[in-house]
Scaffold this motif. Structure first.
Motif, PDB file in Angstrom:
ATOM      1  N   LEU A  59       0.831  -1.208   0.000  1.00 33.56           N
ATOM      2  CA  LEU A  59       0.000   0.000   0.000  1.00 33.56           C
ATOM      3  C   LEU A  59       0.861   1.251   0.000  1.00 33.56           C
ATOM      4  O   LEU A  59       0.598   2.196  -0.746  1.00 33.56           O
ATOM      5  CB  LEU A  59      -0.926  -0.007   1.216  1.00 33.56           C
ATOM      6  CG  LEU A  59      -1.725   1.285   1.446  1.00 33.56           C
ATOM      7  CD1 LEU A  59      -2.618   1.599   0.256  1.00 33.56           C
ATOM      8  CD2 LEU A  59      -2.544   1.196   2.726  1.00 33.56           C
ATOM      9  N   GLN A 100      -1.273  -5.212  -6.482  1.00 33.80           N
ATOM     10  CA  GLN A 100      -2.545  -5.725  -6.006  1.00 33.80           C
ATOM     11  C   GLN A 100      -2.570  -5.711  -4.475  1.00 33.80           C
ATOM     12  O   GLN A 100      -1.705  -6.284  -3.827  1.00 33.80           O
ATOM     13  CB  GLN A 100      -2.760  -7.153  -6.529  1.00 33.80           C
ATOM     14  CG  GLN A 100      -2.804  -7.250  -8.045  1.00 33.80           C
ATOM     15  CD  GLN A 100      -3.927  -6.425  -8.650  1.00 33.80           C
ATOM     16  OE1 GLN A 100      -5.060  -6.465  -8.179  1.00 33.80           O
ATOM     17  NE2 GLN A 100      -3.602  -5.662  -9.674  1.00 33.80           N
ATOM     18  N   LEU A 101      -3.565  -5.052  -3.920  1.00 25.83           N
ATOM     19  CA  LEU A 101      -3.658  -4.915  -2.482  1.00 25.83           C
ATOM     20  C   LEU A 101      -4.726  -5.837  -1.902  1.00 25.83           C
ATOM     21  O   LEU A 101      -5.763  -6.067  -2.509  1.00 25.83           O
ATOM     22  CB  LEU A 101      -3.988  -3.472  -2.103  1.00 25.83           C
ATOM     23  CG  LEU A 101      -2.988  -2.404  -2.552  1.00 25.83           C
ATOM     24  CD1 LEU A 101      -3.492  -1.032  -2.168  1.00 25.83           C
ATOM     25  CD2 LEU A 101      -1.622  -2.649  -1.942  1.00 25.83           C
ATOM     26  N   ARG A 102      -4.450  -6.337  -0.697  1.00 16.88           N
ATOM     27  CA  ARG A 102      -5.422  -7.121   0.047  1.00 16.88           C
ATOM     28  C   ARG A 102      -5.875  -6.299   1.243  1.00 16.88           C
ATOM     29  O   ARG A 102      -5.278  -5.297   1.605  1.00 16.88           O
ATOM     30  CB  ARG A 102      -4.799  -8.423   0.531  1.00 16.88           C
ATOM     31  CG  ARG A 102      -4.225  -9.320  -0.566  1.00 16.88           C
ATOM     32  CD  ARG A 102      -3.358 -10.397   0.055  1.00 16.88           C
ATOM     33  NE  ARG A 102      -2.223  -9.813   0.757  1.00 16.88           N
ATOM     34  CZ  ARG A 102      -1.476 -10.466   1.644  1.00 16.88           C
ATOM     35  NH1 ARG A 102      -1.767 -11.710   1.947  1.00 16.88           N
ATOM     36  NH2 ARG A 102      -0.455  -9.868   2.238  1.00 16.88           N
ATOM     37  N   ARG A 103      -6.951  -6.768   1.886  1.00 19.72           N
ATOM     38  CA  ARG A 103      -7.454  -6.081   3.062  1.00 19.72           C
ATOM     39  C   ARG A 103      -6.359  -5.938   4.118  1.00 19.72           C
ATOM     40  O   ARG A 103      -6.208  -4.894   4.744  1.00 19.72           O
ATOM     41  CB  ARG A 103      -8.644  -6.868   3.618  1.00 19.72           C
ATOM     42  CG  ARG A 103      -9.294  -6.226   4.843  1.00 19.72           C
ATOM     43  CD  ARG A 103     -10.154  -7.265   5.532  1.00 19.72           C
ATOM     44  NE  ARG A 103     -11.234  -6.662   6.275  1.00 19.72           N
ATOM     45  CZ  ARG A 103     -11.997  -7.341   7.128  1.00 19.72           C
ATOM     46  NH1 ARG A 103     -11.800  -8.631   7.293  1.00 19.72           N
ATOM     47  NH2 ARG A 103     -12.955  -6.746   7.792  1.00 19.72           N
ATOM     48  N   ILE A 126      -3.915  -3.113   3.670  1.00 22.00           N
ATOM     49  CA  ILE A 126      -4.465  -1.823   4.080  1.00 22.00           C
ATOM     50  C   ILE A 126      -4.293  -1.635   5.583  1.00 22.00           C
ATOM     51  O   ILE A 126      -3.772  -0.619   6.054  1.00 22.00           O
ATOM     52  CB  ILE A 126      -5.961  -1.719   3.712  1.00 22.00           C
ATOM     53  CG1 ILE A 126      -6.183  -1.934   2.212  1.00 22.00           C
ATOM     54  CG2 ILE A 126      -6.539  -0.391   4.183  1.00 22.00           C
ATOM     55  CD1 ILE A 126      -5.595  -0.879   1.337  1.00 22.00           C
ATOM     56  N   ASP A 180     -13.809  -0.716   7.048  1.00 20.22           N
ATOM     57  CA  ASP A 180     -13.468  -1.061   5.660  1.00 20.22           C
ATOM     58  C   ASP A 180     -13.938   0.035   4.709  1.00 20.22           C
ATOM     59  O   ASP A 180     -13.217   0.446   3.791  1.00 20.22           O
ATOM     60  CB  ASP A 180     -14.114  -2.386   5.257  1.00 20.22           C
ATOM     61  CG  ASP A 180     -13.406  -3.592   5.863  1.00 20.22           C
ATOM     62  OD1 ASP A 180     -12.269  -3.432   6.351  1.00 20.22           O
ATOM     63  OD2 ASP A 180     -13.994  -4.686   5.848  1.00 20.22           O
ATOM     64  N   ALA A 195     -11.753   2.497   2.219  1.00 19.14           N
ATOM     65  CA  ALA A 195     -11.880   1.990   0.846  1.00 19.14           C
ATOM     66  C   ALA A 195     -11.137   2.865  -0.156  1.00 19.14           C
ATOM     67  O   ALA A 195     -10.668   2.369  -1.193  1.00 19.14           O
ATOM     68  CB  ALA A 195     -13.349   1.875   0.458  1.00 19.14           C
ATOM     69  N   LEU A 241      -7.835   1.791  -1.709  1.00 21.32           N
ATOM     70  CA  LEU A 241      -7.805   0.794  -2.775  1.00 21.32           C
ATOM     71  C   LEU A 241      -8.047   1.391  -4.150  1.00 21.32           C
ATOM     72  O   LEU A 241      -7.865   0.731  -5.166  1.00 21.32           O
ATOM     73  CB  LEU A 241      -8.858  -0.301  -2.518  1.00 21.32           C
ATOM     74  CG  LEU A 241      -8.555  -1.274  -1.376  1.00 21.32           C
ATOM     75  CD1 LEU A 241      -9.794  -2.080  -1.051  1.00 21.32           C
ATOM     76  CD2 LEU A 241      -7.415  -2.199  -1.753  1.00 21.32           C
ATOM     77  N   ASP A 242      -8.498   2.650  -4.175  1.00 22.42           N
ATOM     78  CA  ASP A 242      -8.804   3.288  -5.454  1.00 22.42           C
ATOM     79  C   ASP A 242      -7.547   3.447  -6.289  1.00 22.42           C
ATOM     80  O   ASP A 242      -6.465   3.735  -5.791  1.00 22.42           O
ATOM     81  CB  ASP A 242      -9.436   4.679  -5.235  1.00 22.42           C
ATOM     82  CG  ASP A 242     -10.796   4.584  -4.578  1.00 22.42           C
ATOM     83  OD1 ASP A 242     -11.399   3.486  -4.610  1.00 22.42           O
ATOM     84  OD2 ASP A 242     -11.243   5.613  -4.021  1.00 22.42           O
ATOM     85  N   ASP A 243      -7.716   3.301  -7.601  1.00 22.41           N
ATOM     86  CA  ASP A 243      -6.597   3.462  -8.517  1.00 22.41           C
ATOM     87  C   ASP A 243      -6.560   4.845  -9.159  1.00 22.41           C
ATOM     88  O   ASP A 243      -5.649   5.165  -9.900  1.00 22.41           O
ATOM     89  CB  ASP A 243      -6.654   2.403  -9.640  1.00 22.41           C
ATOM     90  CG  ASP A 243      -6.317   1.015  -9.103  1.00 22.41           C
ATOM     91  OD1 ASP A 243      -5.452   0.929  -8.217  1.00 22.41           O
ATOM     92  OD2 ASP A 243      -6.933   0.034  -9.564  1.00 22.41           O
TER      93      ASP A 243
END
Length: 334
Positions: free
Chosen positions: A13, A137-140, A143, A324, A328, A331-333
Motif C-alpha cells: 500500500l 494488487q492490495l489485500r485487506r 491496508i 473497511d 476503501a 484501494l482506489d486506482d
C-alpha cells in the motif's frame, strides 16, 4: 531526461500511495524494493536519481540501508518516508546521509516542496508513460498493516516526546482473532514475569473496541528510574505512570487511525486490570469482552534500556465493515 526513482517499502500500500503522488508529468521511471537488501541490490545494479526509503522494514530496515549505502559508497540521494516521526529518528537519518524526511501518508504538495528544498526539480516531460502503480494488487490486510504502521509511528512519537527517549518502532501485526486465540496472543506477548495491565475502551462513528497496554514489572521499575521518579513506596505513583503510558499510546494510536479513516475516536478512562499479576490474571480480566476481534499487536521498546511495552488494540468484528468503508479510498486506482 526523465528522473529515475526507487521506492523501498515493505508495504504494498505504501509503495502504491507514494507512486501515485509522484506527478505523472515528470514521466518518472519508478521501480520498487520490498526491504533494504532488495534496495541495495537494485542500487548496485543500476543508477537511480532518487531513493524513497521507509525505516521500519524486515530483513534490513531504513537505518541499516543508509549505513550499507555509506559503506558501499552508493551516492543516490535519499528521502526517508516513514511513519516513525520521532525527532531523534529524523536526526539519526540525517546523520546517516538522508537529504530529507517526509512523514506518512505523503501528499503531492509536501512531496514536491520537500524535493524542491533539496534542489530536486524534475523537468516536465513533453511525452510520458503512465506510472506503473495499478499493477500492485492490495489485500485487506495490506491496508490494515500500513494504517497500523502510521498509527504506531504517531504513538511512538508521543511516547518519545513525553519521556525524552528514542522508541524503537516495531513491525506491526494485524490479525482477526477468536477470543481463545486472543488469549494465546496475550501469553505470547508476555514474558513469564509478573506484569501490570491497563484497558481503555474507545468508540467513534460506529467503530468500537478496547485497547490493552501491558508492562512487565521490570519495565515499570526501569521506566520509573528513567524518569527520576521518587523511590516507589506506594502503588499510587506507579499507577499514575501506568495510566500516563496507556493514555499516551492509546490516544496517539487512535488519532493515527482516525486521521486516515476520518473518524474521531473517544476514549474511556483507563481501567487497571491488575498490578504485579500473572498474564493469566490479565487474561481472566478480558474474558467475555468480545467474541471475535481485529487485533493490532505492537511491542515498543526504549533505546538503551530493557523497557518493553505491549499494546493490543482490538476492534470488534461488527465494526469492521464500517472501517473497511472508511478506508476503501486506499484501494482506489484513480
Amino acid at each position: 531526461m526523465a528522473i529515475s526513482i526507487l521506492i523501498c517499502d515493505d508495504s504494498a500500500l505504501a509503495r502504491k500511495q507514494l507512486a501515485r503522488v509522484i506527478p505523472s508529468s515528470w514521466g518518472a521511471n519508478i521501480e520498487f524494493a520490498q526491504h533494504g537488501w532488495d534496495a541495495i541490490s537494485k542500487l548496485e545494479a543500476q543508477s537511480y536519481d532518487l531513493l524513497f526509503l521507509d525505516l521500519t522494514m524486515p530483513e534490513l530496515d531504513g537505518y541499516g540501508t543508509l549505513e550499507e549505502m555509506r559503506a558501499r559508497r552508493i551516492t543516490t540521494q535519499v528521502v526517508v518516508v516513514s511513519g516513525d516521526i520521532q525527532p531523534k529518528a529524523q536526526q539519526k537519518v540525517a546523520e546517516l546521509g538522508a537529504k530529507a524526511f517526509i512523514k506518512k501518508p505523503v501528499d503531492k504538495p509536501t512531496l514536491i516542496s520537500t524535493l524542491g528544498s533539496i534542489s530536486i526539480k524534475p523537468e516536465v516531460q513533453a511525452t510520458y508513460l503512465a506510472q506503473p502503480v495499478t499493477s500492485i494488487q492490495l489485500r485487506r490486510r495490506d491496508i490494515y498493516l500500513e494504517v497500523a504502521n502510521v498509527a504506531i509511528g504517531r504513538a511512538a512519537d508521543s511516547l518519545a516526546r513525553h519521556f525524552d527517549v528514542f522508541v524503537h518502532m516495531p513491525l506491526p501485526n494485524v490479525n482477526l482473532f477468536e477470543m481463545s486465540e486472543l488469549q494465546m496472543t496475550l501469553r505470547h506477548l508476555a514474558s513469564n514475569e509478573n506484569m501490570s495491565g491497563v484497558c481503555q475502551g474507545f468508540s467513534g462513528e460506529g467503530i468500537a473496541g478496547e485497547a490493552l497496554v501491558l508492562l512487565s514489572d521490570s519495565s515499570v521499575t526501569d521506566l520509573t528510574k528513567l524518569m527520576d521518579y521518587p523511590e516507589v513506596t506506594e502503588n499510587s505513583l506507579e499507577l499514575e505512570l501506568l495510566m500516563d503510558v496507556s493514555n499516551i499510546l492509546v490516544g496517539a494510536f487512535l488519532k493515527g487511525i482516525g486521521e486516515q479513516a476520518e473518524v474521531r475516536f473517544f476514549q474511556s478512562a483507563p481501567v487497571l486490570l491488575g498490578q504485579h499479576v500473572s498474564v493469566n490474571s490479565v487474561i481472566e480480566s478480558t474474558k467475555g469482552s468480545f467474541n471475535r476481534i481485529m487485533a493490532f499487536e505492537v511491542s515498543y521498546s526504549i533505546d538503551n534500556t530493557n523497557i518493553k511495552c505491549d499494546l493490543l488494540l482490538m476492534i470488534v468484528d461488527e465494526s469492521l465493515p464500517i472501517l473497511d468503508n472508511k478506508l476503501a479510498y486506499l484501494l482506489d486506482d484513480e
